[in-house]
Design a protein around this motif. Structure first.
Motif, PDB file in Angstrom:
ATOM      1  N   ASP A 168     -13.838  31.015   4.402  1.00  0.00           N
ATOM      2  CA  ASP A 168     -14.673  32.063   3.823  1.00  0.00           C
ATOM      3  C   ASP A 168     -15.327  31.643   2.516  1.00  0.00           C
ATOM      4  N   GLY A 169     -15.165  30.377   2.156  1.00  0.00           N
ATOM      5  CA  GLY A 169     -15.754  29.905   0.907  1.00  0.00           C
ATOM      6  C   GLY A 169     -14.703  29.391  -0.049  1.00  0.00           C
TER       7      GLY A 169
ATOM      8  N   ALA B 157     -16.666  30.234  -9.037  1.00  0.00           N
ATOM      9  CA  ALA B 157     -15.879  31.425  -8.727  1.00  0.00           C
ATOM     10  C   ALA B 157     -16.792  32.625  -8.460  1.00  0.00           C
ATOM     11  N   GLU B 158     -17.862  32.744  -9.237  1.00  0.00           N
ATOM     12  CA  GLU B 158     -18.759  33.881  -9.093  1.00  0.00           C
ATOM     13  C   GLU B 158     -19.564  33.812  -7.813  1.00  0.00           C
ATOM     14  N   HIS B 159     -20.044  32.628  -7.471  1.00  0.00           N
ATOM     15  CA  HIS B 159     -20.942  32.489  -6.315  1.00  0.00           C
ATOM     16  C   HIS B 159     -20.205  32.105  -5.042  1.00  0.00           C
ATOM     17  N   GLY B 160     -18.929  31.772  -5.145  1.00  0.00           N
ATOM     18  CA  GLY B 160     -18.127  31.508  -3.959  1.00  0.00           C
ATOM     19  C   GLY B 160     -18.367  30.178  -3.277  1.00  0.00           C
ATOM     20  N   GLY B 161     -18.986  29.233  -3.970  1.00  0.00           N
ATOM     21  CA  GLY B 161     -19.227  27.933  -3.362  1.00  0.00           C
ATOM     22  C   GLY B 161     -19.876  26.968  -4.321  1.00  0.00           C
TER      23      GLY B 161
ATOM     24  N   ARG C   8     -10.304  25.804  -1.211  1.00  0.00           N
ATOM     25  CA  ARG C   8     -11.397  25.800  -0.243  1.00  0.00           C
ATOM     26  C   ARG C   8     -10.908  26.390   1.079  1.00  0.00           C
TER      27      ARG C   8
ATOM     28  N   ALA D 296     -12.291  30.040  -3.461  1.00  0.00           N
ATOM     29  CA  ALA D 296     -11.675  31.097  -4.264  1.00  0.00           C
ATOM     30  C   ALA D 296     -10.761  30.473  -5.301  1.00  0.00           C
TER      31      ALA D 296
ATOM     32  N   LEU E 101      -9.242  25.633  -7.615  1.00  0.00           N
ATOM     33  CA  LEU E 101     -10.025  26.266  -6.557  1.00  0.00           C
ATOM     34  C   LEU E 101      -9.438  25.940  -5.194  1.00  0.00           C
TER      35      LEU E 101
END
Length: 309
Positions: free
Chosen positions: A53-54, A13-17, A50, A56, A48
């Protein structure tokens, strides 16, 4: 579920991927994906989403992340509280700071803190005043620099310092010894969004003027560069002006405007956070500007308000 799965969820969640989270955790991308899948199976829901944009969090994932963050915080507290009983302060201090305070006010405290508590790992984040308050409320950080007043927070006073007007070199307003809010309101204004605007905008309302920003920048360095380029005028904390750029001049404000900062601890603060607040109290100095140098920059006289170690 396992603590590792919770850490993986928060990292994604923090790094987006998945790949970035794996790099941060020292895990392969497939291992990260398996950990998330296992957690989703355990909770029987998708955490999550997908997209292009990554990655979320879903609504369920956001709720899970809140509890995961608190669960990991409690595990860290278990370790650090037990260690504290034997007189050792350990663990991680997650500290948030305003950009204008990091180098000038926080760095020295962190140096002293690291010498006193070498077993503590410090993770420093920078954000605006609003962001730091949110991080404290959500338990993202253990302690953070906030602008006072800050009702409801346990804190130690960090510093008091003047806000000053910054003008392009040669600007007509620089001919006087001071600058009024009324005069600044008539000029294109460059607003810093790093957290100090809350202070001077309150004073502007009190004197009956509005500082409508023609430009806005997050970093004070960008604000100073824009002022130096002649795009407008601004108000910044004097403590952030280690040197005054050649393209700008600084003048005290009328009415005098003071910003006071404190270091606040989150609810249920860890021993490391409590120890850092004690370090701030031990080394506290209140800075009272008393004059201006030839370039208009305030000259401050530190008044020692430190308590004995």
């Amino acid at each position: 579920m396992t603590l590792l799965q919770l850490r993986v969820l928060l990292a994604v969640a923090e790094h987006g991927g998945f790949t970035a989270a794996g790099t941060a955790l020292g895990m392969s991308q497939p291992a990260v994906s398996r950990a998330v899948s296992a957690l989703e199976s355990e909770l029987d829901t998708v955490l999550l989403r997908r997209g292009r944009d990554g990655v979320a969090l879903t609504d369920a994932g956001a709720r899970a992340a809140t509890h995961a963050r608190e669960a990991l915080r409690q595990v860290d507290l278990l370790r650090t509280e037990v260690a504290a009983v034997s007189g050792r302060v350990t663990g991680t201090l997650r500290l948030a700071s305003l950009p204008s305070a990091t180098g000038t006010l926080i760095a020295a405290r962190l140096r002293g803190f690291a010498e006193r508590y070498p077993l503590v790992t410090v993770r420093l984040l920078e954000g605006s005043d609003e962001e730091i308050r949110d991080w404290l409320d959500q338990g993202v950080v253990d302690a953070g620099v906030v602008t006072l007043p800050a009702p409801g927070l346990h804190l130690e006073l960090l510093d008091s310092h003047e806000m000053v007007a910054v003008l392009p070199a040669g600007h007509a307003l620089g001919a006087g010894d001071t600058v009024t809010y009324q005069a600044l309101a008539a000029e294109p204004f460059i607003r810093s969004s790093c957290g100090c605007a809350r202070v001077f905008e309150g004073v502007a309302r009190e004197v009956g003027v509005r500082l409508d920003p023609a430009f806005e920048a997050r970093e004070l360095s960008a604000v100073l560069e824009m002022v130096g380029a002649g795009l407008g005028v601004s108000i910044v904390p004097a403590v952030a002006l280690r040197t005054v750029p050649a393209e700008t001049i600084v003048r005290p404000l009328v009415p005098r405007t003071v910003r006071t900062l404190g270091v606040a601890a989150a609810a249920g603060a860890s021993p490391a956070a409590r120890a850092f607040l004690e370090e701030v109290a031990r080394t506290r100095k209140v800075v009272v500007p008393v004059s201006a140098d030839a370039g208009g920059a305030p000259v401050a006289a530190p008044v020692d308000a430190a308590r004995p170690a």
